[in-house]
Design a protein around this motif. Structure first.
Motif, short mmCIF file in Angstrom:
data_model
loop_
_atom_site.label_atom_id
_atom_site.label_comp_id
_atom_site.label_asym_id
_atom_site.label_seq_id
_atom_site.Cartn_x
_atom_site.Cartn_y
_atom_site.Cartn_z
N PRO A 4 -6.84 1.44 82.94
CA PRO A 4 -6.96 2.85 82.60
C PRO A 4 -6.56 3.08 81.15
CG PRO A 4 -5.05 2.48 83.99
CD PRO A 4 -5.80 1.18 83.92
N THR A 5 -7.13 4.10 80.53
CA THR A 5 -6.81 4.38 79.14
C THR A 5 -5.43 4.99 78.98
OG1 THR A 5 -7.90 6.52 79.30
CG2 THR A 5 -9.22 4.67 78.47
N SER A 6 -4.81 5.46 80.04
CA SER A 6 -3.49 6.08 79.97
C SER A 6 -2.36 5.07 80.15
CB SER A 6 -3.37 7.20 81.00
OG SER A 6 -3.50 6.65 82.30
N ALA A 7 -2.68 3.79 80.32
CA ALA A 7 -1.66 2.77 80.55
C ALA A 7 -2.11 1.43 79.97
CB ALA A 7 -1.40 2.62 82.04
N LEU A 8 -1.16 0.54 79.80
CA LEU A 8 -1.47 -0.79 79.31
C LEU A 8 -2.19 -1.63 80.36
CD1 LEU A 8 1.86 -1.62 77.46
CD2 LEU A 8 -0.34 -0.97 76.44
N GLY A 9 -1.90 -1.35 81.64
CA GLY A 9 -2.52 -2.14 82.69
C GLY A 9 -2.51 -1.44 84.02
N ARG A 10 -3.23 -2.04 84.96
CA ARG A 10 -3.35 -1.53 86.33
C ARG A 10 -2.85 -2.62 87.26
NH1 ARG A 10 -8.82 -1.00 89.44
NH2 ARG A 10 -8.21 0.24 91.21
N HIS A 11 -2.01 -2.24 88.21
CA HIS A 11 -1.42 -3.20 89.15
C HIS A 11 -1.74 -2.74 90.56
CE1 HIS A 11 2.38 -5.86 89.85
NE2 HIS A 11 1.40 -6.17 90.67
N LEU A 12 -2.50 -3.54 91.28
CA LEU A 12 -2.80 -3.24 92.67
C LEU A 12 -1.94 -4.09 93.57
CD1 LEU A 12 -5.61 -2.24 91.34
CD2 LEU A 12 -6.42 -2.50 93.66
N LEU A 13 -1.27 -3.45 94.53
CA LEU A 13 -0.51 -4.13 95.57
C LEU A 13 -1.34 -3.97 96.84
CD1 LEU A 13 3.01 -2.67 94.76
CD2 LEU A 13 1.94 -4.74 93.87
N VAL A 14 -1.74 -5.09 97.41
CA VAL A 14 -2.66 -5.06 98.54
C VAL A 14 -2.04 -5.78 99.73
CG1 VAL A 14 -5.01 -5.59 99.31
CG2 VAL A 14 -4.56 -5.14 96.88
N GLU A 15 -2.16 -5.16 100.90
CA GLU A 15 -1.70 -5.76 102.14
C GLU A 15 -2.89 -5.97 103.06
OE1 GLU A 15 1.38 -3.19 103.62
OE2 GLU A 15 2.83 -4.04 102.20
N TYR A 16 -3.10 -7.23 103.43
CA TYR A 16 -4.18 -7.58 104.36
C TYR A 16 -3.56 -7.82 105.73
CZ TYR A 16 -7.02 -8.38 100.20
OH TYR A 16 -7.69 -8.22 99.01
N CYS A 87 -4.58 -6.13 82.49
CA CYS A 87 -4.59 -5.26 81.32
C CYS A 87 -5.92 -5.40 80.59
CB CYS A 87 -3.41 -5.58 80.39
SG CYS A 87 -3.37 -7.29 79.86
N GLY A 88 -6.91 -5.92 81.30
CA GLY A 88 -8.22 -6.13 80.70
C GLY A 88 -9.35 -5.67 81.60
N PRO A 89 -10.56 -5.88 81.13
CA PRO A 89 -11.75 -5.40 81.85
C PRO A 89 -12.18 -6.33 82.98
CG PRO A 89 -12.43 -6.44 79.82
CD PRO A 89 -10.92 -6.49 79.85
N LEU A 113 -0.66 1.08 90.77
CA LEU A 113 0.34 1.50 89.80
C LEU A 113 -0.24 1.38 88.40
CD1 LEU A 113 3.32 -0.64 91.16
CD2 LEU A 113 2.94 1.79 91.56
N GLU A 114 0.09 2.35 87.56
CA GLU A 114 -0.22 2.22 86.14
C GLU A 114 1.01 1.59 85.51
OE1 GLU A 114 -1.45 5.75 84.19
OE2 GLU A 114 -3.40 5.77 85.17
N ARG A 115 0.81 0.50 84.78
CA ARG A 115 1.92 -0.21 84.16
C ARG A 115 1.91 0.08 82.66
NH1 ARG A 115 4.05 -4.24 87.52
NH2 ARG A 115 5.78 -3.98 86.08
N GLY A 116 3.08 0.35 82.13
CA GLY A 116 3.18 0.63 80.70
C GLY A 116 2.45 1.90 80.32
N PRO A 117 2.80 3.03 80.94
CA PRO A 117 2.10 4.27 80.61
C PRO A 117 2.18 4.55 79.11
CG PRO A 117 3.76 4.65 82.32
CD PRO A 117 3.90 3.25 81.85
N LEU A 118 1.05 4.72 78.49
CA LEU A 118 1.00 4.93 77.05
C LEU A 118 1.74 6.19 76.62
CD1 LEU A 118 -2.62 3.77 76.22
CD2 LEU A 118 -0.48 2.53 75.91
N ARG A 119 1.78 7.17 77.49
CA ARG A 119 2.49 8.42 77.14
C ARG A 119 3.99 8.16 76.97
NH1 ARG A 119 0.64 8.29 81.99
NH2 ARG A 119 1.96 8.50 83.80
#
Length: 123
Positions: A4-16, A87-89, A113-119
């Motif tokens: 996302p542009t509002s954070a440095l990275g996106r973190h998905l926590l997934v439970e199967y 933190c990439g595409p 989770l958004e990690r490292g929110p740029l704000r």
């Protein structure tokens, strides 16, 4: 899906849940599924390491140029926990779909989770 542009990275926590016990206990199958998931997402694989626990369970990670894809399995509970941080595409949804299929999961829940929110970094 890119970060996302509002954070440095996106973190998905997934439970199967409801996964195939034999698959979750198999080091080679878990390793292959995780590498396939990273490739399907378009991530750049740097290295990987996985370990089989006695009597059961597998933990490991695929280090990708964009961050990481990690797992721990509890075959006796038909459960796997996966963290996918980028933190990439990369297309995390495509990678996670590979794991859902590979584990023969009956269910899946996600928390994003958004990690490292740029704000917070640049007020």
């Amino acid at each position: 899906m890119s970060a996302p542009t509002s954070a440095l990275g996106r973190h998905l926590l997934v439970e199967y849940t409801g996964c195939d016990t034999a698959i979750l206990a198999d080091l080679e199958r878990i390793t292959a599924a995780m590498l396939d998931a990273a490739r399907a997402s378009g991530a750049t694989i740097v290295t990987h390491s996985f370990h089989h626990f006695s009597p059961h369970g597998v933990s490991g990670a695929v280090i990708i140029a964009e961050s990481h894809l990690a797992i721990h399995t509890w075959p006796e509970h038909h459960f796997a926990a996966v963290d996918f941080f980028s933190c990439g595409p990369v297309d995390m949804d495509r990678g996670l779909a590979v794991l859902h299929t590979a584990f023969k999961a009956a269910g899946e829940t996600r928390m994003t989770l958004e990690r490292g929110p740029l704000r917070a970094i640049h007020p």
